[in-house]
Design an enzyme around this catalytic site. Sequence first.
Site, short mmCIF file in Angstrom:
data_model
loop_
_atom_site.label_atom_id
_atom_site.label_comp_id
_atom_site.label_asym_id
_atom_site.label_seq_id
_atom_site.Cartn_x
_atom_site.Cartn_y
_atom_site.Cartn_z
N SER A 88 22.85 8.93 11.93
CA SER A 88 22.57 8.99 13.37
C SER A 88 21.13 8.63 13.70
O SER A 88 20.73 7.48 13.56
CB SER A 88 22.95 10.38 13.88
OG SER A 88 23.03 10.40 15.28
N ASP A 99 14.46 -3.97 11.50
CA ASP A 99 14.60 -5.14 12.36
C ASP A 99 13.24 -5.66 12.83
O ASP A 99 13.04 -6.87 12.96
CB ASP A 99 15.46 -4.81 13.58
CG ASP A 99 16.93 -4.61 13.21
OD1 ASP A 99 17.31 -4.99 12.08
OD2 ASP A 99 17.68 -4.08 14.04
N LYS A 110 26.93 6.39 10.95
CA LYS A 110 27.28 6.99 12.24
C LYS A 110 26.52 6.26 13.35
O LYS A 110 25.31 6.40 13.47
CB LYS A 110 26.93 8.48 12.26
CG LYS A 110 27.21 9.17 13.59
CD LYS A 110 26.80 10.63 13.54
CE LYS A 110 27.01 11.31 14.89
NZ LYS A 110 26.09 10.82 15.92
#
Length: 693
Positions: A461, A472, A486
């Site tokens: 999460s 990224d 998740k």
Amino acid sequence: MKKRLIGALLALTFCVPATAGDITPRLSPTPEQAQAAYLSAMFLSRYHYTVKPLDDALSEQIFERYLKALDPEHLFLTQADIDAFADTRKQLDDAILQGRLSIPFALFLRYEERTAERLGYARSLLAQNFDFSQNEHYPLDRSKAAWLKDDAEARDLWRKRVKNDWLRLRLAGKDAAAIRETLDKRYTRLLANSQKSKSDDVFQTFMNAYAGAIEPHTSYLGRGSAESFDIAMRLSLVGIGAVLQERDEYITIRELSPGGPAIRSGKLAVGDRIVAVGQGDGAPLTDVVGTRVEEVVKLIRGTKDTPVVLDILPADAGPDGRHTLITLIRDKIRMEEQAAKKSVLPAGDGRRIGVITLPTFYEDFEGRRRGDKDYRSASRDVARLIDELKQDKVDGLILDLRNNGGGSLREAVDLTGLFIDTGPVVQQRRADGKINVESDSKAGAAWDGPMAVMINRGSASASEILAAALQDHGRALIVGEPSFGKGTVQSLINLDQVARSDTPKLGELKVTVAQFFRVNGGTTQLKGVTPDIRFPSAFEGDEFGETRFDNALPWRQIDPATYRPANEIRAILPELTSRHATRANQDKAFANLREDVAELIKLKEKRNLSLQEAERKREKDSREARLRTRAEADGTAGPGDDGLQSSERSLSAELAAEKAFKARKDVLLEETARIVGDEVSLLAGSKRLAVGN
């Protein structure tokens, strides 16, 4: 939750049927539970991210999940037990909507009855002797096995279970008398614990079967669970500062929190047993022997600066020893063991790598809402630790998110912002398809130097949001195992607020309301975050991860957000990987780790345990010989199998084992420090890595 949504549902609270179902001998549903079930159905069938109507089809799924929650290993109920409730498979939807919850309570009582029968039979078997020369096996995992055909098959399974328990103790050197005493206490304790269930336990289990039938991360939190969640998020509570544990029917002090009323008093010690609790001098005492620990905790917690009286049986006293009455004044207790912590590791060539370990993304929601100056949050604590590590002159940084299951989404965004200048962190897609981008808009980074983020299967999460964003952005090297997978966002709904109740009685719903996506447009749902450098792992996603759920949301892709990643880490990744591989092939500790992983995988592949003593002894001797060889080389061997469960060992032995476990060498963390050290040297002279938009 928007006000118009709450307003629309307020009227629904007055439509709840008054009756709560048929009365059962020991456990029965309450009117409050009927109301909570009805309100939950209204929310879940209308406002969940993936709306599923509460109908006969969903009722059958709820039925199956409830059975699985009660008896996950198929050890107690028989097919005949389940067939007896066959007519109710399609009635649970009506039961929830009409407030008639007698069906799940009746099924629970059948399970409780069978538990007593199986454990009673297990105790009766202790009077006999076992033949360990027979070619028999005990199944390691029955979660996917067929239900027990009948009582005869159940008795045979439990005979093998008792035989296996006996054999483990026998191989650990225990004689027959000691084995009988240990196992009789074990089965008696299991039976006693099974009979301590409350009506709230049954209801919460059933409601979670309903919520879980819709989507894996939707759940119902009863009153006690909701309070525990709030405490975990704010990392504080009001109490006496003692960690309690059930041991031999006594509530025993396991640990005293630094600075708490208990340790400040000087009158309590680890091992002391709490016999009764009173709410102030002169107030009647409530006997708590044989009571569940969570019930005793409720009695001890309370309002700050109020007294609580404990009737204590000292650790060194026998059952008939002299008791002591101790009065303590409740105070605010900070749960520092769950807070962010720092350390510094060497990485060769004089380099020092700072480590920040973050167990959860905590946030004191109420403190922040009130504008408290010193409210607790993960991002604020990490920012402070970064400043301290800068003062320590560290060259690089590790953010350790292993086994961090998530927490506050806002904290994930704020914490990511400590490592980038400005830019998008995560995208949220609602059920209506609308996409919102959560960004860090605060210019500057608390740390803009070389860093790595450690993850494993237990990182989920919010941990995945942060790791994915820094990956990224090209801001951090991701090291470890693929994460949990998740990719959903939950919102808490307080049912008492909806019902305009002044007292907590209905609990809360944790409802999935959105799916989050990486800034590159992908999602961590199912796939998780893939490390740049992967460490050995014995766990695959289908056994510990989102992919093991049969109704998890699918993987999707959306358009990427607008951002400009740095490229320095990608450019040096091949060299970092090569250096790590060279070390891993030469490092004895890493070789031991790979050996342990291979052994664990081998054990998982075994479906059955042999009940032949000769074969089990060969396996035990081989394992211990391997550990002795390792111990002679580097002293890293662990304890052998004593056949005992944790509560069957002395408290001192249990605490010593835990201390030794925590003090063990962290091979993966030390190698990550070396990887970051390589990162420092390869990036020497480059401009800062935090790139804004």
